[in-house]
Design a protein around this motif. Structure first.
Motif, PDB file in Angstrom:
ATOM      1  N   THR A  69      -1.222   5.884   4.345  1.00  0.00           N
ATOM      2  CA  THR A  69      -2.094   4.792   3.913  1.00  0.00           C
ATOM      3  C   THR A  69      -2.882   4.215   5.083  1.00  0.00           C
ATOM      4  OG1 THR A  69      -0.267   3.226   4.210  1.00  0.00           O
ATOM      5  CG2 THR A  69      -0.588   4.152   2.012  1.00  0.00           C
ATOM      6  N   LYS A 128       0.830  -1.204   0.000  1.00  0.00           N
ATOM      7  CA  LYS A 128       0.000   0.000   0.000  1.00  0.00           C
ATOM      8  C   LYS A 128       0.866   1.256   0.000  1.00  0.00           C
ATOM      9  CE  LYS A 128      -2.385  -0.928   3.695  1.00  0.00           C
ATOM     10  NZ  LYS A 128      -3.360  -0.632   4.779  1.00  0.00           N
ATOM     11  N   ASP A 129       1.884   1.257   0.831  1.00  0.00           N
ATOM     12  CA  ASP A 129       2.754   2.423   0.947  1.00  0.00           C
ATOM     13  C   ASP A 129       3.477   2.689  -0.367  1.00  0.00           C
ATOM     14  OD1 ASP A 129       4.037   4.462   2.749  1.00  0.00           O
ATOM     15  OD2 ASP A 129       5.834   3.378   2.132  1.00  0.00           O
ATOM     16  N   GLN A 187       1.901   7.212  -6.559  1.00  0.00           N
ATOM     17  CA  GLN A 187       0.694   7.737  -7.183  1.00  0.00           C
ATOM     18  C   GLN A 187      -0.054   6.681  -7.992  1.00  0.00           C
ATOM     19  OE1 GLN A 187       0.017  10.968  -6.382  1.00  0.00           O
ATOM     20  NE2 GLN A 187       1.949  11.068  -5.278  1.00  0.00           N
ATOM     21  N   ALA A 212       0.914   4.093  -2.922  1.00  0.00           N
ATOM     22  CA  ALA A 212       0.500   5.452  -2.564  1.00  0.00           C
ATOM     23  C   ALA A 212       1.592   6.462  -2.892  1.00  0.00           C
ATOM     24  CB  ALA A 212       0.146   5.513  -1.087  1.00  0.00           C
TER      25      ALA A 212
END
Length: 552
Positions: A363, A159-160, A166, A163
């Motif tokens: 996140t 997720k990180d 982008q 994120a």
């Protein structure tokens, strides 16, 4: 985003063809018309559409089909697409069955065969139904769907990474989201390894590495050429600024980034004292704009590539990457920035990624809603994170080792923290222990004046302490101080010994002990740890690169 689907099902190929032609002629501009000759084929298509995240507006299904009837298909399909319109096509003799289907299978309408002319018997009915559907329609998320557990370090890493690069994604927690379990069942995977990433084209990756994600979403992971005018190592504010100015001034420029553009600044929820943005701007948005700008001028930006060695031989300057590949250049800018120092207390390392996070961890904002969040650190990055999490958490507790924030944090941010009701600032307080089984459950806090400790329940700890430079790969030729920060310019002339600076001319500002290798941003000894100063150094370093290149 693809158009919503109208799915028609009939075991008679001729009927199916005519129906498809009628639908495409009237609805083709706004919808995709798909067809299936059996309930089994239609159900398989439905599951594939669901996996890809496509929207289905209408099931238009014949009642009498061998094997599975139209109503039976609709009862199965509505489990996957509960909000989709369900219309049954029946013969006159089946009207009673159709009426029962309205009650039992919640069919929205039934049509009688034949429906010709469609202008009289088909389109008016479907127009009304689709108009009602469109009024409440919310397009499905068109990005990557991530299925995993909140306390999984691998899930947090994926997720990180997305994120910060982008890459749009939606998070489906297996413990909270029924949709997550439904998608897993559709995939029919044996013992899937989480996190599971489902991409818009339907492809799934199980617990992928950052490089696998980067390659899948189209990020550049390999250099297009063997030699460049300028290699910039690091895509933080300094590195991106060097890329913009280098490429815009005609230098073939390659940027190499091991994690994500923006560096430490890219993890800031809001930067409010950067010139030209009176309302502030998030670090991620600033990085996104800079990447677009650098690429527009022709810079290449490599993702998930780690530089492990600097090569300086004659006029040749180059780097060796983790995968063993080599890229050459006429000059190199070191802009690797710094990372947060690890918190060396019992229990922290084992819980990293499972309640303990380094950096803002934006996140995790939705995950901490209604909970207490603890933040370690007293600089601007910690304050910005506290303001961000205050919008989600019940309470944000800042743990500050010093007696005051005024020395280490900007005045405007201190005032913002003090004015936010659910932010508590505890000075002279340190984390001395962390406890939990599969995730963080409690922290031990110690008052460094009295020595008294207390244990508090906690599920989220975000750490913003110190700065550790990434310079191990530079070797002994590039001089650094005892903390690993790179020496440059006149600082080299103060060093004893004949090898500190090898040329007759003095080193250019921002030039390291290896001619043609420059440094910019937080990784330089004595730098001002601010985004604006990093951008400034990244901008001006290109001028000294030009001077150097004119000599060789």
């Amino acid at each position: 985003m693809s158009k919503p689907v109208l799915l028609t099902v009939d075991d008679d190929p001729e009927v199916l063809q005519v129906l498809g032609q009628d639908l495409r002629r009237h609805y083709g501009k706004e919808y995709r018309v798909l067809q299936a000759e059996s309930a089994g084929e239609a159900l398989q298509t439905t599951e594939q559409l669901h996996l890809r995240g496509d929207d289905v507006a209408l099931f238009l299904v014949d009642q009498r089909m061998p094997g599975t009837s139209g109503v039976e298909f609709l009862q199965q399909a509505m489990k996957v697409y509960p909000g989709t319109l369900r219309v049954l096509i029946t013969a006159y003799s089946d009207t009673e069955a159709a009426i029962r289907a309205i009650n039992d299978a919640r069919v929205h309408h039934y049509l009688l065969k034949p429906w010709h002319p469609p202008e009289a018997h088909l389109y008016p009915v479907l127009d009304d139904l689709l108009a009602d559907w469109q009024a409440t329609f919310r397009p499905s998320f068109a990005g990557v769907r991530v299925i995993g557990h909140r306390w999984s370090p691998k899930s947090h890493r994926a997720k990180d990474f997305m994120a910060r690069n982008q890459v749009p994604y939606s998070w489906l927690d297996l413990e909270k989201e029924p949709e997550a379990a439904r998608l897993l069942a559709e995939l029919e995977l044996e013992s899937p390894e989480l996190p599971l990433l489902i991409f818009p084209d339907g492809e799934c990756l199980q617990a992928p590495s950052n490089q696998a994600i980067a390659e899948k979403v189209g990020l550049q992971t390999h250099a297009e050429n063997e030699l460049y005018d300028l290699i910039v190592v690091g895509a933080g504010p300094a590195g991106l600024a060097a890329a913009v100015y280098g490429a815009s001034e005609g230098l073939s420029t390659l940027v190499i980034e091991r994690e994500a553009p923006g560096g430490q600044a890219g993890m800031s929820s809001r930067i409010e004292n950067y010139l030209g943005f009176p309302s502030g701007i998030s670090g991620g948005e600033l990085a996104r704009r800079a990447v677009i700008q650098a690429r527009r001028f022709g810079s290449e930006i490599l993702s998930t590539q780690d530089v492990v060695k600097l090569v300086a031989r004659g006029a040749y300057r180059g780097v060796v990457l983790r995968d063993g590949s080599k890229v050459g250049a006429r000059a190199v800018v070191v802009a690797t920035g710094v990372s947060y120092r690890r918190l060396a207390v019992p229990g922290i390392e084992a819980l990293t990624g499972a309640g303990v996070y380094y950096g803002a961890g934006m996140t995790e904002g939705q995950s901490v809603r209604g909970e207490d969040v603890y933040i370690v650190g007293g600089a601007n990055s910690a304050g910005q994170a506290a303001v961000y999490f205050a919008d989600y958490a019940r309470q944000v507790v800042m743990l500050v080792r010093g007696e005051s924030l005024s020395i280490t944090m900007s005045h405007y941010l201190v005032e913002r923290l003090q004015a936010t009701k659910n932010i508590c600032i505890r000075t002279s307080t340190e984390v001395t222990g962390a406890m939990g089984e599969d995730h963080l459950q409690a922290l031990i806090l110690t008052d460094n004046r009295s020595g008294q400790s207390e244990t508090v329940p906690a599920s989220s700890l975000f750490i913003f302490i110190g700065a550790r430079p990434h310079t191990e790969w530079l070797g002994s030729e590039v001089l650094r101080d005892q903390h690993g920060f790179v020496l440059a310019g006149l600082e080299l002339m103060d060093k004893d010994g004949p090898t500190a600076w090898p040329l007759r001319r003095p080193p250019y500002p921002l030039e390291t002990s290896v001619p043609g290798v420059f440094v910019a941003g937080d990784v330089r000894q004595g730098s001002i740890k601010r985004v604006a100063s990093a951008v400034g150094e990244g901008s001006i370093v290109v001028q000294f690169v030009h001077r150097y290149l004119a000599e060789v």
